[in-house]
Design an enzyme around this catalytic site. Structure first.
Site, PDB file in Angstrom:
ATOM      1  N   SER A   4       2.865   7.181   5.958  1.00  0.00           N
ATOM      2  CA  SER A   4       2.811   7.627   4.570  1.00  0.00           C
ATOM      3  C   SER A   4       4.064   8.405   4.198  1.00  0.00           C
ATOM      4  O   SER A   4       4.503   9.291   4.934  1.00  0.00           O
ATOM      5  CB  SER A   4       1.576   8.514   4.361  1.00  0.00           C
ATOM      6  OG  SER A   4       1.450   8.907   3.012  1.00  0.00           O
ATOM      7  N   GLY A   5       4.636   8.069   3.057  1.00  0.00           N
ATOM      8  CA  GLY A   5       5.728   8.859   2.504  1.00  0.00           C
ATOM      9  C   GLY A   5       5.146   9.929   1.605  1.00  0.00           C
ATOM     10  O   GLY A   5       4.768   9.650   0.471  1.00  0.00           O
TER      11      GLY A   5
ATOM     12  N   TYR B  83       4.125   2.033  -2.066  1.00  0.00           N
ATOM     13  CA  TYR B  83       4.044   0.601  -1.769  1.00  0.00           C
ATOM     14  C   TYR B  83       2.780  -0.023  -2.363  1.00  0.00           C
ATOM     15  O   TYR B  83       1.661   0.422  -2.065  1.00  0.00           O
ATOM     16  CB  TYR B  83       4.047   0.404  -0.253  1.00  0.00           C
ATOM     17  CG  TYR B  83       3.915  -1.036   0.195  1.00  0.00           C
ATOM     18  CD1 TYR B  83       5.016  -1.882   0.193  1.00  0.00           C
ATOM     19  CD2 TYR B  83       2.690  -1.540   0.630  1.00  0.00           C
ATOM     20  CE1 TYR B  83       4.902  -3.198   0.624  1.00  0.00           C
ATOM     21  CE2 TYR B  83       2.561  -2.857   1.058  1.00  0.00           C
ATOM     22  CZ  TYR B  83       3.674  -3.684   1.047  1.00  0.00           C
ATOM     23  OH  TYR B  83       3.559  -4.985   1.453  1.00  0.00           O
TER      24      TYR B  83
ATOM     25  N   SER C  86       1.482   5.843   0.611  1.00  0.00           N
ATOM     26  CA  SER C  86       2.254   7.067   0.394  1.00  0.00           C
ATOM     27  C   SER C  86       1.694   7.814  -0.796  1.00  0.00           C
ATOM     28  O   SER C  86       0.856   7.298  -1.536  1.00  0.00           O
ATOM     29  CB  SER C  86       3.734   6.738   0.122  1.00  0.00           C
ATOM     30  OG  SER C  86       4.320   6.051   1.202  1.00  0.00           O
TER      31      SER C  86
ATOM     32  N   ASN D 112      -1.491   6.767  -3.173  1.00  0.00           N
ATOM     33  CA  ASN D 112      -1.529   5.471  -2.499  1.00  0.00           C
ATOM     34  C   ASN D 112      -1.602   5.691  -0.991  1.00  0.00           C
ATOM     35  O   ASN D 112      -0.897   5.064  -0.232  1.00  0.00           O
ATOM     36  CB  ASN D 112      -0.264   4.684  -2.862  1.00  0.00           C
ATOM     37  CG  ASN D 112      -0.291   3.251  -2.361  1.00  0.00           C
ATOM     38  OD1 ASN D 112      -1.226   2.512  -2.633  1.00  0.00           O
ATOM     39  ND2 ASN D 112       0.747   2.850  -1.630  1.00  0.00           N
TER      40      ASN D 112
END
Length: 366
Positions: free
Chosen positions: A281-282, A141, A243, A213
């Site tokens: 967070s991914g 993102y 993420s 990120n």
């Protein structure tokens, strides 16, 4: 973009022996391309900008004239994100496409454009057989630095990234899909690193590319030093909201279940810089091997033969992954440039100050 310094350039002594370029492109045949869009300043106006985003394209087998399976495995440490094609990788053990990294709201466009590239590139195979395209597209993102809701990534941007893919040294920081990313509340983005692994007297490579990120400042650790506890200026987050995508490539022959285990080690790699794998967070990882080249399974006979490494030989490979992931994250921050936030407007995602970082490292005799 002019060459930016990397972690080793400023004296950070990361362990392990890197490949020639210290990049994922040290894995023979792997190419990487970028499209970077930086336009406008000021507060965000949806559909108008500012635009600070892009696409990173990784071609595991370069631009071969025929599709070949790329053996792979995936792992999700925390699933607050997206990587398409994972279901088939987990079941089938391979994918056929470029890997494209972009922002959260451009996954669909990247998937559409990558599918178009595959159909055009491998026109003969698609016209003669009932083949399907299932590209691997992943996201993080960038809405703090980019008009993400304006969906500025178009088909031509994705195709440009794929067509520009090259071997050799590649850019880091504010480039490609990493253009608008923030890492540990410093400017983050794209980072890469590699390690040489010797098996039976033969040199192989493990290469990593990250789109970083994630993280908050207090967590940041560099080579065991709690840097984030010292560099406390210009914080911009109250909690984590990013993420990280980690792509691991190797020329070591592995079976898909072994590559899944390799992908898991990215979790240890990102943990070395301090992340606990936060809720927002991914943290999604993919590992692939360029070994065991063969035709697409639809054209092969019933029984196949693959070469693979003995599980008992994996410890130095795991170590290479952890080292490369850790260094890739720090490289992303070292190479990045300060960028103004679009929301909330008035703040900046500052690039980490090299001199201040080194001062903290010296306090801990590092």
């Amino acid at each position: 973009m002019s060459a930016r310094k990397r972690a080793r350039d400023i004296g950070l002594d990361f362990p392990g022996v890197p490949g020639h370029f210290n990049a994922i492109t040290d894995v023979p045949g792997v190419k990487v391309g970028y499209t970077t869009i930086i336009e406008g300043e000021g507060p965000v106006v949806i559909g108008e900008g500012p635009i600070r985003t892009g696409v990173t394209a990784i071609l595991p087998r370069g631009t071969k004239e025929k599709m070949q399976p790329v053996w792979a495995g995936t792992y999700s440490l925390n699933g607050n994100g997206e990587m398409t094609g994972m279901h088939w990788v987990n079941d089938g053990g391979y994918f056929l496409s470029p890997i494209c990294l972009t922002n959260t709201h451009s996954v669909g466009m990247a998937h559409h454009a990558t599918t178009k590239w595959m159909i055009e590139k491998y026109k003969e195979q698609f016209s003669e057989h009932h083949l399907w395209a299932m590209p691997v597209i992943a996201e993080t993102y960038d809405g703090l630095l980019n008009d993400i809701n304006g969906q500025h990534i178009k088909e031509e941007h994705v195709l440009s990234a794929i067509h520009s893919a090259k071997s050799g040294a590649i850019a880091e920081g504010n480039v490609g899909g990493g253009t608008g990313m923030i890492c540990y509340e410093f400017k983050g983005g794209t980072g890469t690193s590699s390690r040489i692994v010797e098996l039976n007297g033969e040199q192989h490579h493990v290469g990593v590319l990250v789109q970083a990120n994630y993280g908050i400042r207090d967590w940041l650790t560099v080579l065991g030093v709690p840097v984030g506890k010292h560099l406390t200026e210009h914080k911009i987050l109250s909690k984590e909201q990013g993420s990280i995508i980690v792509i691991i490539g190797t020329d070591i022959p592995m079976l898909p279940h072994q590559l899944k285990r390799l992908a898991k080690r990215a979790a240890i790699g990102i943990g070395r810089s301090g992340s606990p794998g936060g809720n927002n967070s991914g943290d999604i990882f993919l590992a692939f091997s360029t070994a065991n080249q063969m035709d697409i399974p639809q054209l092969l006979e019933d029984k196949l033969t693959m070469t693979f490494v003995n599980d008992e030989s994996f410890d130095p490979i795991y170590e290479a992954v952890c080292q490369s992931v850790d260094e890739s994250v720090i490289n992303a921050m070292i190479a990045a440039k300060t960028m103004s936030l679009v929301k909330p407007f008035g703040k900046k995602a500052h690039a980490i100050d090299h001199e201040k970082l080194l001062k903290v490292m010296k306090q801990y005799t590092r």
